[in-house]
Scaffold this motif. Sequence first.
Motif, mmCIF file in Angstrom:
data_model
loop_
_atom_site.group_PDB
_atom_site.id
_atom_site.type_symbol
_atom_site.label_atom_id
_atom_site.label_comp_id
_atom_site.label_asym_id
_atom_site.label_seq_id
_atom_site.Cartn_x
_atom_site.Cartn_y
_atom_site.Cartn_z
ATOM 1 N N ALA A 1 29.892 111.569 31.266
ATOM 2 C CA ALA A 1 28.957 112.329 32.091
ATOM 3 C C ALA A 1 28.977 113.813 31.747
ATOM 4 O O ALA A 1 27.925 114.440 31.574
ATOM 5 C CB ALA A 1 29.291 112.120 33.567
ATOM 6 N N GLN B 1 27.476 114.540 28.369
ATOM 7 C CA GLN B 1 26.012 114.475 28.404
ATOM 8 C C GLN B 1 25.428 115.770 28.948
ATOM 9 O O GLN B 1 24.404 116.261 28.460
ATOM 10 C CB GLN B 1 25.564 113.289 29.265
ATOM 11 C CG GLN B 1 25.737 111.934 28.618
ATOM 12 C CD GLN B 1 24.812 111.753 27.426
ATOM 13 O OE1 GLN B 1 23.669 112.203 27.432
ATOM 14 N NE2 GLN B 1 25.316 111.096 26.397
ATOM 15 N N LEU C 1 17.154 113.432 33.069
ATOM 16 C CA LEU C 1 17.786 112.111 33.176
ATOM 17 C C LEU C 1 16.835 111.110 33.818
ATOM 18 O O LEU C 1 16.733 109.951 33.391
ATOM 19 C CB LEU C 1 19.077 112.207 34.000
ATOM 20 C CG LEU C 1 20.253 112.968 33.383
ATOM 21 C CD1 LEU C 1 21.375 113.119 34.413
ATOM 22 C CD2 LEU C 1 20.770 112.254 32.148
ATOM 23 N N ARG D 1 17.045 106.803 32.920
ATOM 24 C CA ARG D 1 18.414 106.445 33.300
ATOM 25 C C ARG D 1 18.390 105.709 34.638
ATOM 26 O O ARG D 1 17.551 105.993 35.494
ATOM 27 C CB ARG D 1 19.283 107.692 33.431
ATOM 28 C CG ARG D 1 19.449 108.490 32.154
ATOM 29 C CD ARG D 1 20.566 107.923 31.319
ATOM 30 N NE ARG D 1 20.830 108.761 30.159
ATOM 31 C CZ ARG D 1 21.828 108.571 29.308
ATOM 32 N NH1 ARG D 1 22.663 107.560 29.522
ATOM 33 N NH2 ARG D 1 21.997 109.358 28.276
ATOM 34 N N THR E 1 23.494 105.484 37.382
ATOM 35 C CA THR E 1 23.992 106.374 36.327
ATOM 36 C C THR E 1 23.730 107.831 36.691
ATOM 37 O O THR E 1 24.600 108.692 36.530
ATOM 38 C CB THR E 1 23.336 106.049 34.984
ATOM 39 O OG1 THR E 1 23.714 104.728 34.590
ATOM 40 C CG2 THR E 1 23.765 107.040 33.902
ATOM 41 N N TYR F 1 26.513 110.680 37.189
ATOM 42 C CA TYR F 1 26.519 111.903 36.381
ATOM 43 C C TYR F 1 26.537 113.139 37.272
ATOM 44 O O TYR F 1 27.280 114.101 37.020
ATOM 45 C CB TYR F 1 25.293 111.942 35.467
ATOM 46 C CG TYR F 1 25.414 111.133 34.201
ATOM 47 C CD1 TYR F 1 26.413 110.168 34.047
ATOM 48 C CD2 TYR F 1 24.525 111.314 33.141
ATOM 49 C CE1 TYR F 1 26.518 109.425 32.886
ATOM 50 C CE2 TYR F 1 24.631 110.575 31.969
ATOM 51 C CZ TYR F 1 25.626 109.630 31.849
ATOM 52 O OH TYR F 1 25.736 108.887 30.693
ATOM 53 N N SER G 1 29.852 113.612 38.962
ATOM 54 C CA SER G 1 30.803 114.171 38.003
ATOM 55 C C SER G 1 30.573 115.673 37.830
ATOM 56 O O SER G 1 31.526 116.458 37.775
ATOM 57 C CB SER G 1 30.663 113.458 36.651
ATOM 58 O OG SER G 1 30.896 112.077 36.781
#
Length: 319
Positions: free
Chosen positions: A45, A48, A73, A78, A82, A86, A89
């Motif tokens: 994450a 990215q 995203l 996505r 997810t 992300y 995170s």
Amino acid sequence: MTMAVMTVENNISVKSSAVFGENIVARFVNFAGVADKSAATYTVAIRQMFKYFHGNNIVNPVRADLENWRDRLIEGGRSASTIQLYLCSAKLFFRWLAQEGLYKNIADNLKSRVKISHEHKKDALTAKQSKELLKSVKGKNSLKDKRNAAVVALMVTAGLRTIEVSRANVGDIREINGATFLYVQGKGRSEKAESVRIAPQVVSLIKSYLKARGNVSADSPLFVSTSNRCKGARLDTQSIRKMIKANLREIGLDSSRLTAHSLRHTAATTMILAGVELPQVQMVLRHRSINTTMIYNNAVERLKNTAELSAADAIFGVA
């Protein structure tokens, strides 16, 4: 990315490559202290996010940059889970950066703008219902009632599964540096290698129950049956489920969505509402993946969203 110097809160100056480079990822994951699978998820994450920063020549990211990353995203197809993961995170990462004095927290309360399932097959109890349940169970004084009070308190605070309660032995309770832990054999585990911390209030209930039982050895079951048919035998999962269901009905909670497993959901939801970070909740619940813990977080976020009430107030007027 070119080297640049930026000034952040507390007048601390650092090089951007040090903050948004590979080395910082390892430091952050080590700080999070999660299992290998979740550490890998966090790493992916954050990488990215860094990739987006670098690809768009963002040296000193601001809140709008994170929002644009989130939108990218979404546009990229996505999955909702997810994207949620992300952003979770990222929020933990920037909170940690601020705590370390490395960068200001630009991710606080960042919304995902995506819909994700937050349904469990069983419901959690509210704080009020939990208190009523504990009060009802603790209000009696027989050996059976003392046992039931200890079981309910343990499950609703530490999030234990019925199989973990059933497998527990007296000797699995250990004192470590003044704190009390119960070592459990979780679902799919072959040994008692994980632990949950037992709150002092729950320790008191367990001690009261064990004292009423009399002399017990370390390898004795922590909770035993009191029925004439199998008195003294290890309390099995079916008996635990029946006991909790009966206690829920006693306080007027007779729903197919409220069961013994609801106490585990209640523990998780209560922790998140109290502000406990997801990695810590994951550790307590012993989820192998933080994706599972995210379901509880999404449920809490939905509870906090009172948009419908605002619409009703605007239409009907504030009561």
